[in-house]
Write a protein that holds these residues in place. Structure first.
Motif, short mmCIF file in Angstrom:
data_model
loop_
_atom_site.label_atom_id
_atom_site.label_comp_id
_atom_site.label_asym_id
_atom_site.label_seq_id
_atom_site.Cartn_x
_atom_site.Cartn_y
_atom_site.Cartn_z
N PRO A 197 -13.34 -8.19 -16.87
CA PRO A 197 -13.17 -6.77 -17.20
C PRO A 197 -13.69 -5.84 -16.10
N LEU A 198 -14.75 -6.27 -15.40
CA LEU A 198 -15.33 -5.42 -14.36
C LEU A 198 -14.35 -5.20 -13.21
N THR A 199 -13.78 -6.28 -12.69
CA THR A 199 -12.84 -6.14 -11.58
C THR A 199 -11.55 -5.46 -12.02
N ALA A 200 -11.18 -5.64 -13.29
CA ALA A 200 -9.99 -4.95 -13.80
C ALA A 200 -10.17 -3.44 -13.73
N VAL A 201 -11.35 -2.97 -14.12
CA VAL A 201 -11.63 -1.53 -14.08
C VAL A 201 -11.72 -1.03 -12.64
N VAL A 202 -12.42 -1.79 -11.79
CA VAL A 202 -12.61 -1.38 -10.40
C VAL A 202 -11.28 -1.23 -9.67
N SER A 203 -10.33 -2.14 -9.97
CA SER A 203 -9.07 -2.17 -9.22
C SER A 203 -7.95 -1.37 -9.87
N LEU A 204 -8.26 -0.61 -10.92
CA LEU A 204 -7.21 0.10 -11.64
C LEU A 204 -6.41 1.05 -10.75
N ARG A 205 -7.07 1.69 -9.80
CA ARG A 205 -6.41 2.65 -8.93
C ARG A 205 -5.84 2.02 -7.67
N TRP A 206 -5.99 0.71 -7.51
CA TRP A 206 -5.45 0.04 -6.32
C TRP A 206 -4.02 -0.43 -6.59
N PRO A 207 -3.16 -0.39 -5.58
CA PRO A 207 -1.86 -1.06 -5.72
C PRO A 207 -2.08 -2.54 -5.94
N ARG A 208 -1.19 -3.16 -6.66
CA ARG A 208 -1.41 -4.57 -7.02
C ARG A 208 -1.47 -5.48 -5.80
N ARG A 209 -0.63 -5.22 -4.79
CA ARG A 209 -0.65 -6.08 -3.61
C ARG A 209 -2.00 -6.01 -2.92
N ARG A 210 -2.54 -4.79 -2.79
CA ARG A 210 -3.86 -4.65 -2.18
C ARG A 210 -4.92 -5.37 -3.01
N SER A 211 -4.83 -5.25 -4.32
CA SER A 211 -5.81 -5.92 -5.19
C SER A 211 -5.75 -7.43 -5.02
N LEU A 212 -4.53 -7.98 -5.07
CA LEU A 212 -4.38 -9.43 -4.94
C LEU A 212 -4.91 -9.92 -3.60
N LEU A 213 -4.58 -9.21 -2.53
CA LEU A 213 -5.04 -9.62 -1.21
C LEU A 213 -6.55 -9.51 -1.08
N THR A 214 -7.12 -8.42 -1.58
CA THR A 214 -8.57 -8.23 -1.49
C THR A 214 -9.32 -9.34 -2.21
N PHE A 215 -8.92 -9.62 -3.44
CA PHE A 215 -9.62 -10.65 -4.21
C PHE A 215 -9.44 -12.04 -3.58
N LEU A 216 -8.23 -12.33 -3.10
CA LEU A 216 -7.98 -13.65 -2.55
C LEU A 216 -8.69 -13.85 -1.21
N VAL A 217 -8.72 -12.82 -0.37
CA VAL A 217 -9.42 -12.94 0.92
C VAL A 217 -10.93 -13.08 0.70
N VAL A 218 -11.47 -12.33 -0.24
CA VAL A 218 -12.90 -12.49 -0.56
C VAL A 218 -13.17 -13.91 -1.04
N PHE A 219 -12.30 -14.41 -1.91
CA PHE A 219 -12.43 -15.77 -2.43
C PHE A 219 -12.42 -16.78 -1.28
N LEU A 220 -11.51 -16.61 -0.34
CA LEU A 220 -11.41 -17.51 0.81
C LEU A 220 -12.68 -17.45 1.66
N LEU A 221 -13.15 -16.25 1.97
CA LEU A 221 -14.30 -16.10 2.86
C LEU A 221 -15.58 -16.67 2.27
N VAL A 222 -15.80 -16.47 0.97
CA VAL A 222 -17.05 -16.99 0.38
C VAL A 222 -17.03 -18.52 0.32
N HIS A 223 -15.84 -19.12 0.30
CA HIS A 223 -15.79 -20.59 0.36
C HIS A 223 -16.12 -21.10 1.76
#
Length: 388
Positions: free
Chosen positions: A56-82
């Motif tokens: 729910p937290l990230t859903a609220v934070v990303s509400l104003r982001w375009p979906r492509r930007r949201s998907l890329l941001t979350f996936l790149v962060v996921f990649l980098l922390v691994h």
């Protein structure tokens, strides 16, 4: 079905592998990080907690982001922390990477659910959801054993590197495949979406999802000691049974997705009753290896079929709140995944044996059926195509 739906499923596969792979890596992490096995095991709990809070937290934070930007941001962060997790020598840093990875995973899944259901036909949300969630079940069948094998050959860090590498083609796919007209903000804001989440039908469906998933993980968490201590199956066969459960879950997601758009109310009733009967029969016949093998597959299929239908109904019900609906659905199911093992552990701790979680699973499904029946009588659950 648009090809982008399958590409997003690839990313979910990588994330599902990350979520479950630690089950085979904990001893190696314990030795390498010089911490106890329970401390290393807490990495799994941290990920689950991050998913519950993060959805729910990230859903609220990303509400104003375009979906492509949201998907890329979350996936790149996921990649980098691994990558960071693969190179760190500090347990505290590794723990932090698991929490951040869970937040990114939750955010990605939330936005991905909203994305796939917005680019398919209005009556195909169930099938689109099943393809996305199929990535998680494939991770159980293929990704987790592969991660464990990598850990045995090259060390646990290799599994983290593998997840990062798997995420790269998904990043490229999102850049090239998510519709370019999705450059505008995808929501009118948190307040508008929250208003549509006051629907009592939605709250009931979320509760049902938590109960059904709690029943699933109540037994799945203790499957290894159950099949070895009660069913008498050799420990060497435990990975095969886990893979069998994963195969069943993949079948359940696939079938559930295909039928979720037709008559969800009837299918949930039939599936819920079958799930209850299955847990009860499993509890009574757990001493039989053959019955155990059959029911591991059957219950995996039923549990994920019912779960997929419930998630699709969340998205059908909250059409005006696609981001928050997906976020709360993710959170509800992870609440069940976190509560189920705890509830199953209570009777084990009381000395009732490893068969007892099966009865707890049956009790949770019984409660879900009671909630659904009460809600239907009170008119909180409608019966048309887009409602339960």
């Amino acid at each position: 079905m648009p090809f982008v739906v399958h590409l997003l499923g690839l990313a979910v596969f990588a994330q599902g592998t990350s979520e479950f792979m630690l089950s085979g890596l904990v001893p190696d992490i314990s030795r390498d990080m010089h911490v106890s096995v329970p401390t290393a095991g807490f990495l799994t709990s941290a990920f689950a907690a991050g998913m519950v809070v993060g959805a729910p937290l990230t859903a609220v934070v990303s509400l104003r982001w375009p979906r492509r930007r949201s998907l890329l941001t979350f996936l790149v962060v996921f990649l980098l922390v691994h990558i960071l997790g693969a190179v760190t020598t500090d347990y505290g840093v590794l723990l932090a990477t698991r929490v951040v990875a869970a937040l990114a995973n939750a955010g990605f899944l939330t936005v991905a659910l909203a994305t796939v259901t917005s680019i398919v036909a209005p009556d195909a949300k169930g099938r689109a959801t099943s393809i996305l969630l199929g990535g998680i079940t494939v991770a159980c069948v293929v990704g987790v054993p592969a991660g464990a094998a990598l850990g045995q050959v090259w060390g646990w860090r290799a599994a983290f590197w593998a997840v990062a590498v798997l995420s790269v083609p998904a990043v490229v796919a999102i850049v090239w495949s998510v519709p370019p007209d999705d450059l505008r903000p995808a929501s009118t804001g948190a307040r508008g979406e929250l208003r549509s989440l006051r629907d009592r039908r939605l709250l009931v469906i979320l509760l049902l999802g938590a109960l059904v998933n709690g029943a699933t993980f109540c037994t799945f968490t203790y499957l290894a000691p159950l099949v070895t201590a009660v069913s008498g199956i050799a420990p060497a066969w435990v990975p095969a049974l886990l893979a069998l459960f994963g195969l069943g879950s993949f079948l359940g997601v696939t079938v559930g997705g295909r039928v979720a758009d037709a008559r969800p109310g009837l299918l949930l009733l039939v599936g819920g009753v079958a799930l209850l009967v299955g847990w009860a029969v499993f509890a009574m016949t757990a001493g039989s290896p053959i019955a155990t093998i059959v029911l591991v597959f059957v219950q995996g299929s039923l549990a994920f079929a019912v779960g997929t239908i419930l998630i699709s109904q969340v998205l059908y019900t909250a059409t005006e709140a696609p981001r928050l609906a997906g976020g709360f659905a993710t959170a509800a199911f992870n609440v069940g995944a976190a509560a189920g093992p705890w509830l199953g552990g209570i009777p084990i701790g009381a000395g009732l044996g490893y068969r007892s979680p099966l009865w707890v699973s049956a009790l949770l499904v019984t409660l879900a059926l009671a909630v659904a029946g009460t809600a239907r009588v009170r008119g909180h659950l409608a019966s048309n195509r887009s409602r339960v």
